[in-house]
Scaffold this active site. Structure first.
Site, PDB file in Angstrom:
ATOM      1  N   LYS A 186       0.852  -1.199   0.000  1.00  0.00           N
ATOM      2  CA  LYS A 186       0.000   0.000   0.000  1.00  0.00           C
ATOM      3  C   LYS A 186       0.885   1.245   0.000  1.00  0.00           C
ATOM      4  CE  LYS A 186      -3.859   2.077   2.592  1.00  0.00           C
ATOM      5  NZ  LYS A 186      -4.800   1.932   3.715  1.00  0.00           N
ATOM      6  N   SER A 212      -9.800   2.419   2.904  1.00  0.00           N
ATOM      7  CA  SER A 212      -8.871   3.129   2.035  1.00  0.00           C
ATOM      8  C   SER A 212      -7.929   2.189   1.273  1.00  0.00           C
ATOM      9  CB  SER A 212      -8.027   4.091   2.880  1.00  0.00           C
ATOM     10  OG  SER A 212      -7.203   3.377   3.794  1.00  0.00           O
ATOM     11  N   SER A 248     -10.378   0.077   7.201  1.00  0.00           N
ATOM     12  CA  SER A 248      -9.791   0.179   5.858  1.00  0.00           C
ATOM     13  C   SER A 248      -9.078  -1.066   5.361  1.00  0.00           C
ATOM     14  CB  SER A 248      -8.825   1.363   5.801  1.00  0.00           C
ATOM     15  OG  SER A 248      -9.536   2.573   5.794  1.00  0.00           O
TER      16      SER A 248
END
Length: 494
Positions: free
Chosen positions: A78, A158, A182
């Protein structure tokens, strides 16, 4: 072996050990899949040279007989994790051009274990979002579609890029972070497994901060076993993170027996929300029946302060974000606005932040600054902190009664269309209704795919565990996974 990118971590690890495949072959299969998946917009910074070099080194380690479980396994990272010499933008324009000269503790742990980094993954800007629509890179796209409908769906947020990449077999697994859901919400939206460990189990050092008392990293994988393998590699005590727990990291995979006979599973009445879709209600009931069938005892429980969790979260998280994001000012790194003659430092701050931060980040910084201001600190921020303490106590009381895990839905709906909820921030925030309590209390939580809605989209269930007992939580999830038997994959359209 065909379709190497479709393997999970456990299968790929075993194939590497047997010599049936090499890490270089696995990595090349994933890089080819990534090259053909531009429509998903999951990978935003590509690192093929690093990946191939790491894969070659991993093959040498495996050949020498010195190979941890993650050795040679290609994963996505990420964009919130700082990776040395590789762009790390947190999905924001304000960090454009930022190349960290250090490695986050978690990525260092993974690389030390021999993992291969394929690239950096799309995400909501500064991890603020539930749909991956606030990213400077544009929307990440869910590989699933509703029936024969071509509407582009959100992969959740997210960690939307991580979710999309794992579900579409672009990588074997990915890192995610979870501040209010998330990891778990996107995992549920794309039919994969995602675990948020206990706060303090994974180091936050080198992970760009959103809300420091809530942020926690974890793996997003194709199965519960894979989650156990990757979580063990990610966890460690880290003196560089003052909230990192100095506790031994168990062999989580060895704890996966599937035996949950006699375990007490709590079903909280407060999670039965008004207007909850019938499909979510039915999935929850099915999951309860599966755990009962596996020998667990089902107990109705109460978490009375649940209804206050979302409003309290949306005071505490923006307050911490307002404080954390004050460091992005155009002085030291990242984007700096072009200044007019006569502009001073105040104008530089204002113009840089106006250009660098997107609308959702600006909104949360403004909320956070407001609730921390002199006249409102007690009315909002201190009150929210007190509510948080009550939420934490609710869970402590339940666990004191002998409850081993709590079963809830993971999300209030299946994945929705991109653009369908972005006009109303409150509607978007409601996506976190089942997940934020876990962050507020610092507990471990895992999302497991357990079924599909009438349009064929995946639905997930959430299990919440006792603090520091991720192994036990993973084992309960393993039993649920076995009975749910979810094996559906998105039909390839990209």
């Amino acid at each position: 072996m065909a379709d190497l990118n479709k393997l999970g971590l456990a299968e790929a690890r075993d194939a590497l050990r047997k010599g049936d495949v090499t890490s270089v072959e696995l990595t090349d299969a994933c890089l080819t899949a990534i090259d053909g998946a531009g429509a998903l917009n999951a990978f935003v910074h590509h690192t093929p040279d690093i990946a191939r070099a790491q894969a070659a080194a991993a093959d040498a380690r495996i050949k020498a007989g010195d190979a941890p479980a993650m050795c040679g396994l290609p994963v996505g990272i990420k964009d919130l994790f700082c990776t040395k010499g590789v762009p790390s933008q947190a999905g924001s324009r304000i960090l454009e051009g930022f190349l960290p000269q250090y490695e986050s503790t978690i990525t260092q742990n993974l690389f030390d274990a021999g993992a291969v980094m394929l690239g950096k993954l799309n995400m909501d800007e500064f991890a603020m979002g539930s749909s991956n629509e606030t990213s400077v890179y544009g929307n990440a796209v869910n590989p699933w579609r509703r029936g024969n409908d071509d509407t582009a769906l959100t992969p959740g947020g997210s960690s939307g890029g991580s979710a999309s990449a794992v579900a579409a077999d672009l990588c074997l697994a990915a890192t995610g972070t979870d501040t209010g859901g998330s990891i778990r919400q996107p995992a549920a939206f794309v039919g994969i497994t995602g675990i948020k460990p206990t706060y303090g189990r994974c180091s936050r050092w080198g992970v760009v901060a959103f809300a420091s008392s809530l942020d926690q990293a974890g793996p997003m994988t194709k199965s519960v076993r894979d989650a156990a393998i990757m979580l063990e590699a990610m966890c460690s005590h880290d003196p560089k993170d003052s909230t990192s727990a100095d506790l031994p990291v168990p062999n989580f995979e060895a704890m996966l027996t599937g035996d949950i006979k006699g375990k007490k599973i709590g079903i909280p009445k407060e999670y039965r929300m008004d207007g909850m879709p019938d499909e979510i209600e039915a999935l929850w009931a099915d999951g309860t029946a599966m755990l009962r069938d596996a020998g667990a005892e089902i107990v109705d429980i109460s978490l009375p302060h649940t209804k206050y969790a979302l409003p309290a979260y949306y005071v505490i998280a923006p307050a911490e974000a307002s404080s954390n994001l004050a460091r992005y000012d155009g002085v030291r790194y990242g984007h700096r606005a072009r200044l007019d003659q006569g502009d001073g430092i105040t104008e530089m701050y204002e113009k840089t932040r106006a250009e660098g931060f997107g609308a959702e980040v600006q909104r949360r910084v403004m909320i956070g600054t407001y609730v921390l201001s002199a006249g409102f600190y007690d009315a909002y921020y201190n009150r929210a902190r007190k509510v948080r303490t009550l939420i934490k106590k609710d869970f402590e009381d339940v666990f004191a009664q002998g409850i081993d895990a709590i079963l809830t839905p993971a999300t209030p709906s299946a994945a929705f269309g991109l653009g369908e909820a972005s006009d109303d921030p409150v509607e978007m925030y409601l996506n976190d209704v089942f997940t934020v309590t876990v962050n507020m209390a610092g507990l471990p939580g895992i999302a497991v795919p357990a079924g599909q809605d009438k349009q064929g989209l995946p639905l997930g269930l959430q299990l919440i565990g006792r603090p520091w007992e991720e192994g036990d939580l993973l084992n309960t999830a393993y039993a649920l996974e076995a009975r749910a038997g979810f094996v559906a994959k998105p039909a390839k359209w990209w």
